[in-house]
Design a protein around this motif. Structure first.
Motif, PDB file in Angstrom:
ATOM      1  N   VAL A  15       0.848  -1.198   0.000  1.00  0.00           N
ATOM      2  CA  VAL A  15       0.000   0.000   0.000  1.00  0.00           C
ATOM      3  C   VAL A  15       0.881   1.244   0.000  1.00  0.00           C
ATOM      4  N   LEU A  16       0.316   2.334  -0.508  1.00  0.00           N
ATOM      5  CA  LEU A  16       0.966   3.626  -0.333  1.00  0.00           C
ATOM      6  C   LEU A  16       0.655   4.109   1.078  1.00  0.00           C
ATOM      7  N   THR A  17       1.597   4.726   1.717  1.00  0.00           N
ATOM      8  CA  THR A  17       1.324   5.327   3.020  1.00  0.00           C
ATOM      9  C   THR A  17       0.579   6.644   2.811  1.00  0.00           C
ATOM     10  N   LEU A  19       1.602   9.455   3.722  1.00  0.00           N
ATOM     11  CA  LEU A  19       2.604  10.411   3.240  1.00  0.00           C
ATOM     12  C   LEU A  19       2.891  10.176   1.755  1.00  0.00           C
ATOM     13  N   GLY A  20       2.920   8.921   1.347  1.00  0.00           N
ATOM     14  CA  GLY A  20       3.123   8.606  -0.067  1.00  0.00           C
ATOM     15  C   GLY A  20       2.018   9.185  -0.921  1.00  0.00           C
ATOM     16  N   PHE A  70       0.019  -1.140   7.411  1.00  0.00           N
ATOM     17  CA  PHE A  70      -0.570   0.105   7.901  1.00  0.00           C
ATOM     18  C   PHE A  70      -0.346   1.195   6.854  1.00  0.00           C
ATOM     19  N   ASN A  73       2.403   6.292   7.877  1.00  0.00           N
ATOM     20  CA  ASN A  73       3.843   6.135   7.675  1.00  0.00           C
ATOM     21  C   ASN A  73       4.618   6.041   8.988  1.00  0.00           C
TER      22      ASN A  73
END
Lengths: 313, 368
Positions: A15-17, A19-20, A70, A73
């Motif tokens: 997954v992208l966080t 923040l990502g 999760f 981040n």
């Protein structure tokens, strides 16, 4: 988060966080490196003396269920795997609080930070000079002398099997530390200098880098070498460096009760920095938070408990 | 980075990151009972403006309802049906013109083109009265997969038992016979065949038993169905052997679709059209752009851990002496920015043992 299905082939849940996603929205999304983590692993389960042989050493670890990823981040990659070229290392350095030079407040087991002048006045002596141990001046940290209250974390090999005169492998010596603190609550200082965060993420967590080289690193006097003969280090064996920090409370904490009302709690015990000074439990609110110190070289992480305190008006 | 410097990060080289593009397809089956029957029309939302109606997959007042499609109809101002005394005449023209200008575009004189039966805009038969099925993006995603569209309509004369005679409308030539002269992307021609007993008029069908009856716009997610699919050959280019009783409320002798389009509102016509949908299905397409990162852990990499449980009094718990090989266990892959910001996380379904005798490549795919 649920556990990942570990009944079949090994799968990767990516997954992208948050923040990502933020960086993606900003058009500033660039992945250039990776790290491996082992947050779920309890190495205490590694039984290197298992009577059935080496095949059983890691049996319990390999059965550890793994959580789904999760997206926050700050919640992932708390402990990372490290690459050392040498395979014969037996000891690795740790970072731990120096409770001799910077003891925590005994009731809360954390560092108490009075955030404004009113709270400072309530917790200092009549001469307004001394703040009890375990207390950090959050109102004007640099107004105190550099040797006044600060928190200090020591790095080294905390073992009695080696003497302080033994050398820490130079490759394991921390000369830089990442320090992370919630930017809503305040900023960090070395004993004599204000530090500037290198980044503030979407959760308002500010990251500072403090460096042994005070000229080039911007860390001022935050990082120093622990003396071989020092008797006040928390490290029993070979010593590395130490990092010492102060906290300057934010303008919002000083001038507003909003965060204390939203995130904080009313005092439950009286604060007694000295026997002659006391701030009743009913007269203040507090916010418990954490300051995180990580060694850039070894990745070892220490979470320092911080209690921000504000006297009721 | 010098190889002898301890580090928890490893740089990804240009060979370690690959961009890929894949098309994902989902089957979307919509049974006629959802459109008309199961929820007693509580899943049909109408509007005071009366320009279209929306169909949900559950009573629309429920928060779990999803919008699946809209239904409307219209005719061109140059259609034989257009008339000032018609019900909602201007709105039906507006709907047709709006759909036509978006899907067919304008001619050299900046006039709105009409829908063309065979896609040759310069000539041929124009379809000037149509029903429109506008699929929600939730269903059609990036586009409707070419060659996958299927709509079964009940064309029995009887209104009360419309499904005793079915025509099946497909874009059978879509995979290699689609058109590209629309401003709204690619489109295919819809063909009707009699799927139960012969329903289509023998004069209408080609040698394969098919007859063109509309257009399907793949990227726009809109099906345009000619209204003459419900008409006998004697009326306005009708395609059936016998007229369907499209709207019996107008009278048993004049309740065909032509009469309904002129005398009834858009909502009523949409309801009658919905009443004759037996099944609807297609595959949607999602264009998936992926970045694949090959995270290579060589034998000398990542054999130690910064996990607090890894040490007891600074001594590694996985070793008895310094000659023992270090060992660590991987559960997570973190992908970082140049500033060490954690941008993506991948979790392994079970811990993976890492020691100096092993090396592996973890393939992390991020989809956009």
């Amino acid at each position: 988060m649920g556990f990942l299905d570990n009944s079949g082939d090994i799968i990767l849940d990516a997954v992208l966080t948050d923040l990502g996603r933020k960086r993606l929205a900003e058009g500033n999304f660039q992945i250039t490196k990776f790290a491996l983590g082992d947050d779920e692993i309890d190495y205490g389960l590694y039984d290197k003396n298992h009577p059935s042989g080496s095949a059983y050493y890691d049996l319990e670890i390999l059965q550890s269920p793994v959580l789904e990823a999760f997206t926050n981040n700050m919640s992932s990659m708390k402990s990372r795997l490290i690459s050392y070229t040498s395979n014969d290392l037996l000891y690795l350095p740790v970072i731990q609080l120096n409770d001799t030079l910077s003891p925590r407040e005994s009731n809360s087991n954390s560092y108490i930070v009075p955030v404004d002048l009113s709270t400072m006045n309530a917790l200092t002596n009549t001469a307004k000079t001394a703040l009890g141990s375990g207390y950090l001046n959050g109102n004007d940290p640099l107004g105190d002398s550099p040797t006044a209250n600060y928190l200090r974390a020591d790095q080294g090999l905390d073992t009695t099997e080696l003497t302080p005169r033994d050398q820490v492998n130079p490759l394991l010596l921390e000369t830089q530390y990442f320090v992370q603190f919630d930017n809503r609550f305040g900023t960090l200082c070395s004993p004599s200098t204000t530090l500037t965060p290198v980044s503030i993420d979407d959760d308002n967590v500010a990251t500072y880098i403090v460096t042994f080289d005070s000229v080039g690193g911007g860390g001022g006097d935050a990082v120093k070498q622990i003396g071989v003969d020092a008797t006040d280090s928390s490290i029993a064996g070979p010593r590395g460096t130490y990092v010492s920090l102060k906290i300057a409370s934010s303008l919002e904490l000083k001038t507003s009760n909003f965060l204390f009302n939203q995130l904080g709690s009313p005092g439950s015990v009286a604060l007694t920095p000295t026997t002659s000074i006391s701030l009743d439990a009913a007269d203040y609110r507090f916010i418990d938070t954490t300051l995180r110190v990580s060694g850039v070289t070894t990745g070892y992480t220490l979470d320092v408990p911080i209690r921000l305190v504000k006297k009721d008006a | 980075m010098p190889t002898n410097t301890p580090s928890s990060f490893k740089a990804l080289t240009t060979d370690d990151a690959v961009l890929t593009r894949n098309l994902l397809h989902e089957a979307i089956p919509i049974t006629g009972s959802i459109l008309s029957g199961t929820y007693a029309d509580e899943n049909i939302k109408t509007y005071s403006h009366g320009m279209f109606e929306s169909v949900y997959d559950y009573p629309y007042l429920s928060s779990s309802a999803n919008h699946i499609l809209d239904l409307t109809c219209g005719y061109s101002a140059t259609s034989g049906l257009s008339g000032a005394t018609n019900s909602q005449n201007s709105k039906k023209i507006n709907v047709y013109n709006q759909m036509a200008q978006v899907l067919v575009g304008f001619d050299a004189a900046a006039a709105i083109r009409a829908f063309d039966q065979d896609g040759d805009l310069s000539a041929g038969t124009k379809d000037r009265q149509s029903f429109f099925i506008n699929f929600a993006r939730l269903l059609s995603k990036d586009e409707i997969k070419k060659g996958s569209f299927s709509l079964q309509l009940g064309c029995q004369e009887s209104y009360t038992a419309p499904f005793e005679k079915l025509v099946t409308i497909t874009d059978f030539s879509g995979t290699d016979g689609y058109k590209v002269n629309s401003p709204a992307g690619e489109y295919g021609i819809l063909y009707a065949t009699s799927s139960s007993e012969p329903v289509l008029a023998s004069a209408s069908v080609d040698s394969a038993g098919r007859v063109a009856c509309g257009l399907i716009y793949y990227q726009a997610g809109i099906a345009v169905i000619t209204s003459s699919i419900f008409l006998g050959t004697s009326s306005l280019g009708g395609l059936l052997a016998v007229n369907s009783k499209f709207n019996p409320a107008l009278g048993t002798t004049c309740g065909n679709v032509t009469a309904s389009l002129t005398a009834s509102t858009i909502t009523v016509n949409a309801n009658k059209f919905r009443h004759r949908i037996y099944n609807l299905s297609f595959n949607n397409t999602t264009e998936l752009n992926s970045s694949v990162y090959f995270c290579r852990a060589h034998n000398t990499d990542f054999n130690y851990s910064a996990n607090p449980t890894y040490l007891s009094a600074s001594k590694m718990v996985v070793k008895n002496n310094s000659q023992d090989a270090p060992v660590s266990f991987v559960t997570t892959v973190g992908l970082y920015s140049p500033d060490n910001e954690l941008l993506a996380v991948a979790k392994l379904s079970e811990p993976l043992k890492k020691d100096p005798t092993t090396e592996f490549t973890l393939r992390v795919r991020l989809d956009y």
